[in-house]
Design a protein around this motif. Structure first.
Motif, short mmCIF file in Angstrom:
data_model
loop_
_atom_site.label_atom_id
_atom_site.label_comp_id
_atom_site.label_asym_id
_atom_site.label_seq_id
_atom_site.Cartn_x
_atom_site.Cartn_y
_atom_site.Cartn_z
N MET A 1 0.82 -1.19 0.00
CA MET A 1 0.00 0.00 0.00
C MET A 1 0.86 1.26 0.00
SD MET A 1 -3.20 1.38 0.72
CE MET A 1 -3.65 3.02 1.14
N GLY A 2 1.84 1.33 0.88
CA GLY A 2 2.69 2.51 0.95
C GLY A 2 2.18 3.51 1.95
N GLU A 3 2.82 4.64 1.95
CA GLU A 3 2.52 5.74 2.87
C GLU A 3 1.57 6.72 2.17
OE1 GLU A 3 5.26 8.99 5.30
OE2 GLU A 3 6.14 7.85 3.66
N ARG A 4 0.41 6.95 2.78
CA ARG A 4 -0.54 7.94 2.24
C ARG A 4 -0.25 9.28 2.89
NH1 ARG A 4 -6.01 7.08 1.48
NH2 ARG A 4 -6.36 7.77 3.61
N VAL A 5 -0.14 10.32 2.08
CA VAL A 5 0.23 11.64 2.58
C VAL A 5 -0.78 12.66 2.07
CG1 VAL A 5 1.99 13.45 2.50
CG2 VAL A 5 2.68 11.05 2.63
N CYS A 6 -1.21 13.53 2.97
CA CYS A 6 -2.06 14.66 2.61
C CYS A 6 -1.33 15.93 3.05
CB CYS A 6 -3.41 14.54 3.32
SG CYS A 6 -4.55 15.87 2.92
N PHE A 7 -1.35 16.94 2.18
CA PHE A 7 -0.66 18.19 2.50
C PHE A 7 -1.44 19.38 1.96
CE2 PHE A 7 1.14 16.52 -1.44
CZ PHE A 7 1.04 17.60 -2.30
N LEU A 8 -1.13 20.54 2.51
CA LEU A 8 -1.73 21.80 2.09
C LEU A 8 -0.68 22.70 1.47
CD1 LEU A 8 -3.76 22.68 5.33
CD2 LEU A 8 -4.55 21.42 3.32
N MET A 9 -1.14 23.52 0.52
CA MET A 9 -0.33 24.59 -0.05
C MET A 9 -1.27 25.79 -0.22
SD MET A 9 2.01 22.64 -2.92
CE MET A 9 0.63 22.11 -3.91
N HIS A 10 -0.71 26.98 -0.25
CA HIS A 10 -1.53 28.19 -0.29
C HIS A 10 -1.18 29.05 -1.51
CE1 HIS A 10 -2.94 27.26 3.74
NE2 HIS A 10 -1.69 26.88 3.97
N LEU A 11 -2.16 29.20 -2.39
CA LEU A 11 -2.00 30.02 -3.59
C LEU A 11 -2.40 31.46 -3.32
CD1 LEU A 11 -3.72 27.65 -6.18
CD2 LEU A 11 -1.26 27.95 -5.83
N ARG A 12 -1.91 32.33 -4.15
CA ARG A 12 -2.40 33.70 -4.16
C ARG A 12 -3.76 33.66 -4.87
NH1 ARG A 12 2.24 37.06 -6.77
NH2 ARG A 12 0.69 38.69 -6.47
N LEU A 44 -4.57 16.61 -6.65
CA LEU A 44 -4.61 17.94 -6.05
C LEU A 44 -6.06 18.42 -6.08
CD1 LEU A 44 -1.51 19.54 -7.82
CD2 LEU A 44 -1.67 18.78 -5.44
N PHE A 45 -6.49 19.01 -4.98
CA PHE A 45 -7.83 19.56 -4.85
C PHE A 45 -7.70 21.04 -4.50
CE2 PHE A 45 -7.87 15.13 -3.73
CZ PHE A 45 -8.99 14.61 -4.37
N LEU A 46 -8.73 21.81 -4.81
CA LEU A 46 -8.63 23.26 -4.65
C LEU A 46 -9.90 23.83 -4.05
CD1 LEU A 46 -7.19 26.01 -5.29
CD2 LEU A 46 -8.34 25.90 -7.52
N LYS A 48 -11.05 27.21 -4.36
CA LYS A 48 -10.63 28.32 -5.22
C LYS A 48 -10.69 29.68 -4.52
CE LYS A 48 -11.17 29.96 -9.92
NZ LYS A 48 -11.84 29.79 -11.20
N GLU A 49 -11.77 29.96 -3.77
CA GLU A 49 -11.94 31.27 -3.16
C GLU A 49 -10.78 31.65 -2.25
OE1 GLU A 49 -14.31 28.52 -1.79
OE2 GLU A 49 -14.64 28.66 -3.93
N GLU A 50 -10.22 30.66 -1.59
CA GLU A 50 -9.13 30.91 -0.63
C GLU A 50 -7.75 30.62 -1.20
OE1 GLU A 50 -9.85 28.76 3.00
OE2 GLU A 50 -12.00 29.05 2.76
N GLY A 51 -7.71 29.96 -2.36
CA GLY A 51 -6.43 29.53 -2.90
C GLY A 51 -5.82 28.37 -2.13
N LEU A 52 -6.67 27.59 -1.47
CA LEU A 52 -6.19 26.46 -0.68
C LEU A 52 -6.09 25.21 -1.54
CD1 LEU A 52 -5.44 25.21 2.08
CD2 LEU A 52 -7.89 24.71 2.37
N VAL A 53 -4.89 24.66 -1.66
CA VAL A 53 -4.63 23.42 -2.39
C VAL A 53 -4.44 22.30 -1.38
CG1 VAL A 53 -3.02 22.21 -3.93
CG2 VAL A 53 -3.54 24.63 -4.32
N VAL A 54 -5.13 21.19 -1.61
CA VAL A 54 -4.97 19.99 -0.81
C VAL A 54 -4.41 18.91 -1.73
CG1 VAL A 54 -6.13 18.24 0.60
CG2 VAL A 54 -6.91 20.63 0.67
N GLY A 55 -3.26 18.37 -1.36
CA GLY A 55 -2.64 17.29 -2.14
C GLY A 55 -2.74 15.98 -1.39
N VAL A 56 -2.96 14.91 -2.14
CA VAL A 56 -2.99 13.56 -1.58
C VAL A 56 -2.14 12.68 -2.49
CG1 VAL A 56 -4.43 11.60 -0.94
CG2 VAL A 56 -5.33 13.92 -0.69
N VAL A 57 -1.22 11.94 -1.89
CA VAL A 57 -0.33 11.09 -2.67
C VAL A 57 0.02 9.85 -1.87
CG1 VAL A 57 1.79 12.26 -1.87
CG2 VAL A 57 1.78 11.10 -4.09
#
Length: 108
Positions: A1-12, A44-46, A48-57
């Motif tokens: 299965m591996g390691e599941r990782v979720c992270f945030l990034m912040h767009l302008r 990657l999920f977004l 949009k109004e806040e520029g919040l990116v959620v990544g899952v890998v």
């Protein structure tokens, strides 16, 4: 299965549309490098109004996957291209500021 990782990034927020346009055709050599360094089932999920990116890998070893990408010239170019879209006050690359979230529940 591996390691599941979720992270945030912040767009302008005012540059979200340009960021989305850049991801319509991710460079093939970037996709190949991600795959070679163990990035699987990457989304990657977004909000949009806040520029919040959620990544899952999923990766066998996320730290090793990040380290592998750090040594890729294509990643250096990609990060330089993407940096304008991110709220980064310290001048770091977007992939250096991933805010990793702790997984506390998973229904498989």
């Amino acid at each position: 299965m591996g390691e599941r990782v979720c992270f945030l990034m912040h767009l302008r927020p005012e540059l979200v549309d340009g960021y989305l346009e850049a991801h319509r055709e991710v460079w093939p050599e970037m996709l190949e490098a991600l795959t070679r360094h163990g990035w699987r089932d990457y989304s990657l999920f977004l909000r949009k109004e806040e520029g919040l990116v959620v990544g899952v890998v999923t990766s066998d070893d996320f730290a090793a996957s990040l380290a592998g990408m750090d040594g890729e010239p294509v990643n250096t170019r990609w990060q330089a291209t993407m940096s304008r879209y991110f709220r980064k006050e310290d001048g770091s690359r977007p992939d250096e500021g991933l805010e990793r979230l702790d997984e506390y529940f998973h229904l498989a």
